[in-house]
Design a protein around this motif. Structure first.
Motif, PDB file in Angstrom:
ATOM      1  N   ALA A  95      24.274 -55.272 -45.788  1.00 28.20           N
ATOM      2  CA  ALA A  95      24.200 -53.949 -46.414  1.00 28.20           C
ATOM      3  C   ALA A  95      22.852 -53.258 -46.246  1.00 28.20           C
ATOM      4  O   ALA A  95      22.806 -52.039 -46.048  1.00 28.20           O
ATOM      5  CB  ALA A  95      24.554 -54.055 -47.899  1.00 28.20           C
ATOM      6  N   PRO A  96      21.713 -53.967 -46.299  1.00 31.39           N
ATOM      7  CA  PRO A  96      20.429 -53.285 -46.100  1.00 31.39           C
ATOM      8  C   PRO A  96      20.259 -52.691 -44.704  1.00 31.39           C
ATOM      9  O   PRO A  96      19.316 -51.933 -44.483  1.00 31.39           O
ATOM     10  CB  PRO A  96      19.397 -54.398 -46.348  1.00 31.39           C
ATOM     11  CG  PRO A  96      20.084 -55.332 -47.277  1.00 31.39           C
ATOM     12  CD  PRO A  96      21.512 -55.341 -46.801  1.00 31.39           C
ATOM     13  N   ASP A  97      21.161 -53.025 -43.766  1.00 29.23           N
ATOM     14  CA  ASP A  97      21.126 -52.361 -42.459  1.00 29.23           C
ATOM     15  C   ASP A  97      21.404 -50.872 -42.624  1.00 29.23           C
ATOM     16  O   ASP A  97      21.117 -50.081 -41.725  1.00 29.23           O
ATOM     17  CB  ASP A  97      22.154 -52.979 -41.508  1.00 29.23           C
ATOM     18  CG  ASP A  97      21.835 -54.432 -41.179  1.00 29.23           C
ATOM     19  OD1 ASP A  97      20.660 -54.801 -41.294  1.00 29.23           O
ATOM     20  OD2 ASP A  97      22.758 -55.188 -40.832  1.00 29.23           O
ATOM     21  N   GLY A 151      25.306 -48.189 -40.589  1.00 27.73           N
ATOM     22  CA  GLY A 151      24.055 -48.723 -40.067  1.00 27.73           C
ATOM     23  C   GLY A 151      24.287 -50.056 -39.391  1.00 27.73           C
ATOM     24  O   GLY A 151      25.315 -50.708 -39.591  1.00 27.73           O
ATOM     25  N   SER A 152      23.321 -50.455 -38.576  1.00 31.70           N
ATOM     26  CA  SER A 152      23.454 -51.712 -37.842  1.00 31.70           C
ATOM     27  C   SER A 152      22.071 -52.281 -37.536  1.00 31.70           C
ATOM     28  O   SER A 152      21.125 -51.533 -37.282  1.00 31.70           O
ATOM     29  CB  SER A 152      24.216 -51.484 -36.532  1.00 31.70           C
ATOM     30  OG  SER A 152      24.173 -52.637 -35.715  1.00 31.70           O
ATOM     31  N   ASN A 153      21.966 -53.602 -37.561  1.00 30.95           N
ATOM     32  CA  ASN A 153      20.713 -54.259 -37.173  1.00 30.95           C
ATOM     33  C   ASN A 153      20.643 -54.441 -35.662  1.00 30.95           C
ATOM     34  O   ASN A 153      19.690 -55.029 -35.153  1.00 30.95           O
ATOM     35  CB  ASN A 153      20.589 -55.619 -37.869  1.00 30.95           C
ATOM     36  CG  ASN A 153      21.702 -56.582 -37.476  1.00 30.95           C
ATOM     37  OD1 ASN A 153      22.739 -56.167 -36.945  1.00 30.95           O
ATOM     38  ND2 ASN A 153      21.510 -57.851 -37.744  1.00 30.95           N
ATOM     39  N   ARG A 207      16.987 -40.825 -40.315  1.00 35.39           N
ATOM     40  CA  ARG A 207      16.163 -42.030 -40.427  1.00 35.39           C
ATOM     41  C   ARG A 207      16.428 -42.681 -41.782  1.00 35.39           C
ATOM     42  O   ARG A 207      16.654 -42.012 -42.782  1.00 35.39           O
ATOM     43  CB  ARG A 207      14.679 -41.687 -40.308  1.00 35.39           C
ATOM     44  CG  ARG A 207      14.214 -41.301 -38.911  1.00 35.39           C
ATOM     45  CD  ARG A 207      14.257 -42.488 -37.956  1.00 35.39           C
ATOM     46  NE  ARG A 207      13.444 -43.594 -38.379  1.00 35.39           N
ATOM     47  CZ  ARG A 207      12.150 -43.754 -38.062  1.00 35.39           C
ATOM     48  NH1 ARG A 207      11.540 -42.832 -37.327  1.00 35.39           N
ATOM     49  NH2 ARG A 207      11.472 -44.811 -38.471  1.00 35.39           N
ATOM     50  N   ARG A 208      16.380 -43.992 -41.808  1.00 36.86           N
ATOM     51  CA  ARG A 208      16.722 -44.731 -43.022  1.00 36.86           C
ATOM     52  C   ARG A 208      15.878 -44.309 -44.231  1.00 36.86           C
ATOM     53  O   ARG A 208      16.385 -44.112 -45.321  1.00 36.86           O
ATOM     54  CB  ARG A 208      16.555 -46.229 -42.778  1.00 36.86           C
ATOM     55  CG  ARG A 208      16.867 -47.088 -44.000  1.00 36.86           C
ATOM     56  CD  ARG A 208      16.795 -48.551 -43.641  1.00 36.86           C
ATOM     57  NE  ARG A 208      17.809 -48.898 -42.673  1.00 36.86           N
ATOM     58  CZ  ARG A 208      17.677 -49.864 -41.771  1.00 36.86           C
ATOM     59  NH1 ARG A 208      16.564 -50.570 -41.708  1.00 36.86           N
ATOM     60  NH2 ARG A 208      18.663 -50.129 -40.933  1.00 36.86           N
ATOM     61  N   TRP A 209      14.566 -44.162 -44.035  1.00 42.25           N
ATOM     62  CA  TRP A 209      13.704 -43.878 -45.178  1.00 42.25           C
ATOM     63  C   TRP A 209      13.379 -42.402 -45.331  1.00 42.25           C
ATOM     64  O   TRP A 209      12.507 -42.032 -46.101  1.00 42.25           O
ATOM     65  CB  TRP A 209      12.407 -44.694 -45.061  1.00 42.25           C
ATOM     66  CG  TRP A 209      12.667 -46.157 -44.868  1.00 42.25           C
ATOM     67  CD1 TRP A 209      12.328 -46.919 -43.791  1.00 42.25           C
ATOM     68  CD2 TRP A 209      13.358 -47.035 -45.760  1.00 42.25           C
ATOM     69  NE1 TRP A 209      12.760 -48.208 -43.949  1.00 42.25           N
ATOM     70  CE2 TRP A 209      13.398 -48.316 -45.153  1.00 42.25           C
ATOM     71  CE3 TRP A 209      13.958 -46.865 -47.014  1.00 42.25           C
ATOM     72  CZ2 TRP A 209      13.995 -49.418 -45.747  1.00 42.25           C
ATOM     73  CZ3 TRP A 209      14.559 -47.972 -47.606  1.00 42.25           C
ATOM     74  CH2 TRP A 209      14.573 -49.225 -46.979  1.00 42.25           C
ATOM     75  N   TRP A 269      25.138 -41.636 -39.492  1.00 45.17           N
ATOM     76  CA  TRP A 269      24.547 -42.878 -38.982  1.00 45.17           C
ATOM     77  C   TRP A 269      23.093 -42.962 -39.461  1.00 45.17           C
ATOM     78  O   TRP A 269      22.333 -42.015 -39.314  1.00 45.17           O
ATOM     79  CB  TRP A 269      24.587 -42.929 -37.452  1.00 45.17           C
ATOM     80  CG  TRP A 269      24.139 -44.261 -36.942  1.00 45.17           C
ATOM     81  CD1 TRP A 269      22.857 -44.646 -36.638  1.00 45.17           C
ATOM     82  CD2 TRP A 269      24.967 -45.415 -36.710  1.00 45.17           C
ATOM     83  NE1 TRP A 269      22.828 -45.967 -36.239  1.00 45.17           N
ATOM     84  CE2 TRP A 269      24.113 -46.452 -36.268  1.00 45.17           C
ATOM     85  CE3 TRP A 269      26.325 -45.659 -36.838  1.00 45.17           C
ATOM     86  CZ2 TRP A 269      24.595 -47.721 -35.944  1.00 45.17           C
ATOM     87  CZ3 TRP A 269      26.811 -46.926 -36.518  1.00 45.17           C
ATOM     88  CH2 TRP A 269      25.948 -47.935 -36.072  1.00 45.17           C
ATOM     89  N   ILE A 270      22.738 -44.105 -40.027  1.00 45.82           N
ATOM     90  CA  ILE A 270      21.374 -44.346 -40.486  1.00 45.82           C
ATOM     91  C   ILE A 270      20.610 -45.109 -39.402  1.00 45.82           C
ATOM     92  O   ILE A 270      20.930 -46.262 -39.095  1.00 45.82           O
ATOM     93  CB  ILE A 270      21.363 -45.156 -41.795  1.00 45.82           C
ATOM     94  CG1 ILE A 270      22.109 -44.401 -42.908  1.00 45.82           C
ATOM     95  CG2 ILE A 270      19.929 -45.461 -42.217  1.00 45.82           C
ATOM     96  CD1 ILE A 270      21.431 -43.143 -43.378  1.00 45.82           C
TER      97      ILE A 270
END
Length: 212
Positions: A107-109, A37-39, A85-87, A65-66
């Motif tokens: 990490a939350p990315d 993941g990435s911001n 999707r992340r969620w 990939w999230i």
């Protein structure tokens, strides 16, 4: 009502995903499953390591990939990239089952509530030309990292989640990043950035990447 909904959204979100947080310490994690993941969207070192693993079956790793937005998700889906999707249920479950969380910044990315016992790999996004994180001496980020206020620290809690592995480019950068993130120097792996691998490619390989 909209004001109240906006103010309580973080609380509602945390309650909704508390079961995932608990499961993240229980569900077995597979070393062959890696989530990225990435911001910054589909970009940076995480992107290029993801593409390498996705195109190299011999590594026997299944990368996912999230995506943090619908736009990012639809773009990657149209390119036949393994994305969630992340969620979403798929994103959350795969994050719970993956041993490695790989990201460019924090990490939350990848997923904030599914990282229990996962190995967090921070590829970062550039060599150290300035003081960052705990090494910042002035400004708003200094006030966060050195705050004694529990409310401030909780609001910005993702900044305090330390990586288990950090990608560094040299001994000089290892000393810099270990000080900035307050991690042991031995947690740093010294290598080149995945996004710079193209500098060693042949003309044919570069043209293939451009076409893709």
């Amino acid at each position: 009502m909209s004001w109240l909904s906006k103010k309580t959204r973080p609380i509602r979100h945390a309650v909704k995903y508390t079961p995932a947080f608990i499961l993240s310490f229980i569900v077995p994690r597979s070393p062959r499953k890696w989530v990225f993941g990435s911001n910054m969207g589909f970009a940076g070192n995480a992107k290029y390591l993801f593409l390498y693993l996705a195109s190299t079956p011999s590594e026997k790793i299944t990368p996912l990939w999230i995506a943090s937005s619908g736009k990012e998700y639809r773009l990657l889906k149209s390119m036949n990239i393994n994305v969630a999707r992340r969620w979403s249920l798929k994103g959350t479950w795969t994050a719970l089952r993956s041993k490695y969380f790989v990201y460019n910044s924090y990490a939350p990315d990848v997923h904030l509530y599914a990282m229990g016992r996962a190995i967090k790999v921070n590829l970062w996004h550039g060599v150290g030309i300035k003081n960052i994180e705990y090494a910042i001496s002035v400004g708003p980020m200094h006030d966060i990292f050195h705050s004694k206020n529990l409310s401030v620290r909780n609001k910005n809690r993702w900044f305090f989640i330390k990586p288990d592995i950090f990608l560094s480019t040299s001994p000089l950068m290892t000393a810099h990043f270990s000080r900035c993130f307050r991690i042991p120097a031995e947690n740093c792996i010294e290598s080149s950035y995945p996004r710079n691998a193209i500098f060693g490619y042949t003309r044919e390989q570069i043209l293939q990447i451009i076409n893709e």
